[in-house]
Write a protein that holds these residues in place. Sequence first.
Motif, PDB file in Angstrom:
ATOM      1  N   CYS A  72      -4.453  23.594  32.318  1.00 22.51           N
ATOM      2  CA  CYS A  72      -5.029  24.924  32.491  1.00 22.51           C
ATOM      3  C   CYS A  72      -6.070  24.892  33.607  1.00 22.51           C
ATOM      4  CB  CYS A  72      -5.676  25.392  31.192  1.00 22.51           C
ATOM      5  SG  CYS A  72      -6.387  27.036  31.335  1.00 22.51           S
ATOM      6  N   LEU A 117      -7.985  27.731  34.249  1.00 22.39           N
ATOM      7  CA  LEU A 117      -8.757  28.966  34.144  1.00 22.39           C
ATOM      8  C   LEU A 117     -10.269  28.738  34.119  1.00 22.39           C
ATOM      9  CD1 LEU A 117      -6.437  30.968  31.775  1.00 22.39           C
ATOM     10  CD2 LEU A 117      -7.315  31.801  33.938  1.00 22.39           C
ATOM     11  N   CYS A 118     -10.732  27.647  33.462  1.00 21.05           N
ATOM     12  CA  CYS A 118     -12.196  27.540  33.346  1.00 21.05           C
ATOM     13  C   CYS A 118     -12.755  26.139  33.593  1.00 21.05           C
ATOM     14  CB  CYS A 118     -12.655  28.027  31.982  1.00 21.05           C
ATOM     15  SG  CYS A 118     -12.611  26.757  30.709  1.00 21.05           S
ATOM     16  N   GLY A 140     -12.133  23.535  32.031  1.00 19.19           N
ATOM     17  CA  GLY A 140     -12.118  22.700  30.835  1.00 19.19           C
ATOM     18  C   GLY A 140     -11.088  21.588  31.006  1.00 19.19           C
ATOM     19  N   GLY A 141     -10.017  21.891  31.742  1.00 21.69           N
ATOM     20  CA  GLY A 141      -8.967  20.901  31.995  1.00 21.69           C
ATOM     21  C   GLY A 141      -8.059  20.670  30.799  1.00 21.69           C
ATOM     22  N   CYS A 142      -7.823  21.697  29.981  1.00 21.93           N
ATOM     23  CA  CYS A 142      -6.976  21.530  28.788  1.00 21.93           C
ATOM     24  C   CYS A 142      -5.511  21.330  29.173  1.00 21.93           C
ATOM     25  CB  CYS A 142      -7.069  22.768  27.894  1.00 21.93           C
ATOM     26  SG  CYS A 142      -8.712  23.018  27.212  1.00 21.93           S
ATOM     27  N   ILE A 201      -6.318  25.004  22.464  1.00 18.50           N
ATOM     28  CA  ILE A 201      -6.643  25.820  23.642  1.00 18.50           C
ATOM     29  C   ILE A 201      -7.296  27.123  23.181  1.00 18.50           C
ATOM     30  CG2 ILE A 201      -4.918  24.952  25.258  1.00 18.50           C
ATOM     31  CD1 ILE A 201      -3.120  27.309  24.540  1.00 18.50           C
ATOM     32  N   CYS A 202      -7.926  27.807  24.121  1.00 16.83           N
ATOM     33  CA  CYS A 202      -8.452  29.142  23.818  1.00 16.83           C
ATOM     34  C   CYS A 202      -7.330  30.148  24.085  1.00 16.83           C
ATOM     35  CB  CYS A 202      -9.689  29.401  24.679  1.00 16.83           C
ATOM     36  SG  CYS A 202      -9.309  29.722  26.402  1.00 16.83           S
ATOM     37  N   LYS A 234      -6.864  32.297  26.429  1.00 18.65           N
ATOM     38  CA  LYS A 234      -6.617  32.762  27.797  1.00 18.65           C
ATOM     39  C   LYS A 234      -5.265  32.326  28.383  1.00 18.65           C
ATOM     40  CE  LYS A 234     -10.908  31.460  29.163  1.00 18.65           C
ATOM     41  NZ  LYS A 234     -11.831  31.491  28.007  1.00 18.65           N
ATOM     42  N   PRO A 235      -4.868  31.047  28.229  1.00 18.64           N
ATOM     43  CA  PRO A 235      -3.581  30.680  28.832  1.00 18.64           C
ATOM     44  C   PRO A 235      -2.418  31.483  28.255  1.00 18.64           C
ATOM     45  CG  PRO A 235      -4.784  28.718  28.146  1.00 18.64           C
ATOM     46  CD  PRO A 235      -5.537  29.891  27.620  1.00 18.64           C
ATOM     47  N   LYS A 279     -15.710  27.179  26.176  1.00 18.04           N
ATOM     48  CA  LYS A 279     -14.851  25.998  26.392  1.00 18.04           C
ATOM     49  C   LYS A 279     -14.140  25.727  25.073  1.00 18.04           C
ATOM     50  CE  LYS A 279     -15.876  24.698  30.660  1.00 18.04           C
ATOM     51  NZ  LYS A 279     -16.117  26.078  31.070  1.00 18.04           N
ATOM     52  N   ALA A 280     -13.499  26.760  24.542  1.00 20.22           N
ATOM     53  CA  ALA A 280     -12.975  26.676  23.180  1.00 20.22           C
ATOM     54  C   ALA A 280     -11.941  25.552  23.008  1.00 20.22           C
ATOM     55  CB  ALA A 280     -12.374  28.017  22.767  1.00 20.22           C
ATOM     56  N   GLY A 281     -11.204  25.226  24.080  1.00 19.69           N
ATOM     57  CA  GLY A 281     -10.206  24.160  23.978  1.00 19.69           C
ATOM     58  C   GLY A 281     -10.833  22.775  23.881  1.00 19.69           C
TER      59      GLY A 281
HETATM   60  S1  SF4 Z   1     -10.983  26.232  27.337  1.00 23.54           S
HETATM   61 FE1  SF4 Z   1      -9.335  27.755  27.594  1.00 23.54          FE
HETATM   62  S2  SF4 Z   1      -9.520  28.521  29.700  1.00 23.54           S
HETATM   63 FE2  SF4 Z   1     -10.702  26.613  29.559  1.00 23.54          FE
HETATM   64  S3  SF4 Z   1      -9.269  25.038  30.250  1.00 23.54           S
HETATM   65 FE3  SF4 Z   1      -9.127  25.119  28.010  1.00 23.54          FE
HETATM   66  S4  SF4 Z   1      -7.468  26.550  27.586  1.00 23.54           S
HETATM   67 FE4  SF4 Z   1      -8.051  26.834  29.732  1.00 23.54          FE
END
Ligand code: SF4
Length: 689
Positions: free
Chosen positions: A27, A29-30, A32-34, A62-63, A65-66, A193-195
């Motif tokens: 990912c 998006l943020c 976090g590198g999930c 993951i959160c 968003k993806p 950074k929910a993931g």
């Molecule tokens: S916390 Fe969410 S947006 Fe950030 S990298 Fe993980 S999945 Fe993607």
Amino acid sequence: MAYVRVQGLHRNRTPMPNSDKVKTSICCLCNGGCGLKVQIGSHGNVEAIYGDPDNPYNKGKICPKPIEIIENLHGPERVQYPMKKVNGEFVRISWEEAIDTIAKKYKELSDNFGTGSIIGMTSKIGGSFSKFALKIFSEIAGFANYGTGPICFSSEEKVRKEMFGKAAATAPLHDVIYAKIVLNIGNNCAQTKAGQFHWLQEGQKHGAKIITIDTRYTETAQLSDQFIQINPGTDGALGMALLHLVIKNKHYDEEFVHINVNGFEELAEAVKDFTAEKAAKITGIPQKVIEDLAHELGTQKPAIMWPGRGIVCVNNAEHALMAFESLMAILGNVGKPGSGVVSHLNGYGQPANLIKPEHVVKPSFKLPADKVIEGMESGQIKMMYIAGNPCANWPESSRMKKAIGNLELVVSHTLTLDDSASLAHIVLPATHWLEEAGMQPGIHRVMQWRDKAVEPYGEAKPAAEVFKLIAEKMGLPSEYFPDTPEEAWDVERKLIGSISAITVEKMTEKPGGVHYPYPEGGEENHRLYSKGFNTSSKKVELLREKGIVLKYRDPLESPGNESVSREDYPYFVSSVKVAAHYHTQCQYSKLAREFEKPYVEIHPQTAVKIGIKDDETIRIETPTGAISLPVKLTYSVPQNHFFTQPYFGKRYNLDPINTLLPSVLDQPGGNFPHKNILCRAYPEGGCEK
Ligand code: SF4
């Protein structure tokens, strides 16, 4: 008045039945590198996204968003082909016409008014392939570019780089399992950074005490072992009192300080009068709590600190960050397992000698970020290339929208016709990150490789290709531009000594990629500074290059508030993020809109004072703008302070909250403040209170 938002946290989708093709991705998006699994349908489209259970960092979590961005990928709001505005309407044009128009204007303006008259706003430029091309283009064209720094992390980057030598996280997040204490400051990672949030829970299982310091009783605070509520913008005072107590009680690591720290005496002098009693008056934290915290940090080592945007995106960030990072240093909490600073900052260095000296062009001028709008209004800046959405994410966004109208050419390379793209003269379709391979750095200071998952939508192109086409058309030396993401990475890593051993093969050999630094002939580094620091003295520089002495700055006397009347603007407003949204991208997803719509959180007693009830509309005004949004009452926020979310703009027919925020920079840090800005408020349709 329950506060926990259950929507979307730790969502872990499993594969749909009959999946024929699943690709591994990361990912972007943020930061976090999930790790992600992307399920491809029979038409080559993305059917589902879920967390990659084999990724060692997010472990399948993951959160939301993806998942939401599946809609962004395949329309219907995606820009499909280049367009130009004719009589206020967009009409389709060819890529050739678009590039020709951009290159001609670029050349004309730079010849007549200097290269500085053309600026870039590239907060969302794409993956490593496109970022590398941006570096090349900037150097050969003298492109005065503004990235994400002032919006998100400049103050943090500056403090850590000057103090330790590198801006990146000193510790990987998974080191929390070795820590006795994890200090979260202004960091609601359960949402942002929910993931990766599960690492705090793993730390707890291994015996770490999670202490969260925040103005709000956030989801992260609720799941911590201790929550310390602090008055907005007063973290610096707490940090200085902790330093005072740790030094007074001789709880610092004397041997570490003696060998590794420059400026300890000056630091001790700067905090000698900053008692717990004094800090208690400023921060609102009881004196005993401050003393106990100092004792705990002084006697329970190692400890990890994770500063979030609550301490970074404020008008007095630099000194607050300096206080806490100095504290970690003198406690000896750096360079050992279970110690250090966690951050999403991942600056892995700039490529040396990228361009031959005879081809390097410097911008003829580059205005500081807080003077950009002024430059657009005065005519100094004449053209803007956008890959992002400054009309929503730059401060004074309403003024930014008007200032864009002054420019001779505005180009937007974008996924959707967002707030900024809809004001552009030329719109170019951009590839989505799932349509572009590249290296993705993450919060653990790892580099992970992401393969292309799907083909580009419509006529979309990555920024890497666009910059090369513009450079060719302008007659600039375009031989520097690599043709593929793999080739780009290979060139880049060889030019940056600290990552030169990190090949695509190494990143894909095992899930989770490789930690950097990892120089050719050296080894992978999970932690920084186990063998000295990256400053010129090889020590922690508490005084830093410019000899700045630590001092406390009150948020009311800091940029954006210092000349605002407290009588006319008696409240504070802050923007805070939620898991379901990330800047503009998620606005264009129905799922994201279902999860979270914009609102303002208010303490019930403040609501009584203003004369407003749950779900009614409040109007918030600052000297730079106004917004109206529905109210949510909650005891989790402090009195006299409004909290709302920063993303909602055109897609919601709203002015973004950034219209409320002044175009000023934390001094000398360099961040725009997104929090603790003076405001006034009253019920919509009522009168000002
Ligand atoms: S916390 Fe969410 S947006 Fe950030 S990298 Fe993980 S999945 Fe993607």
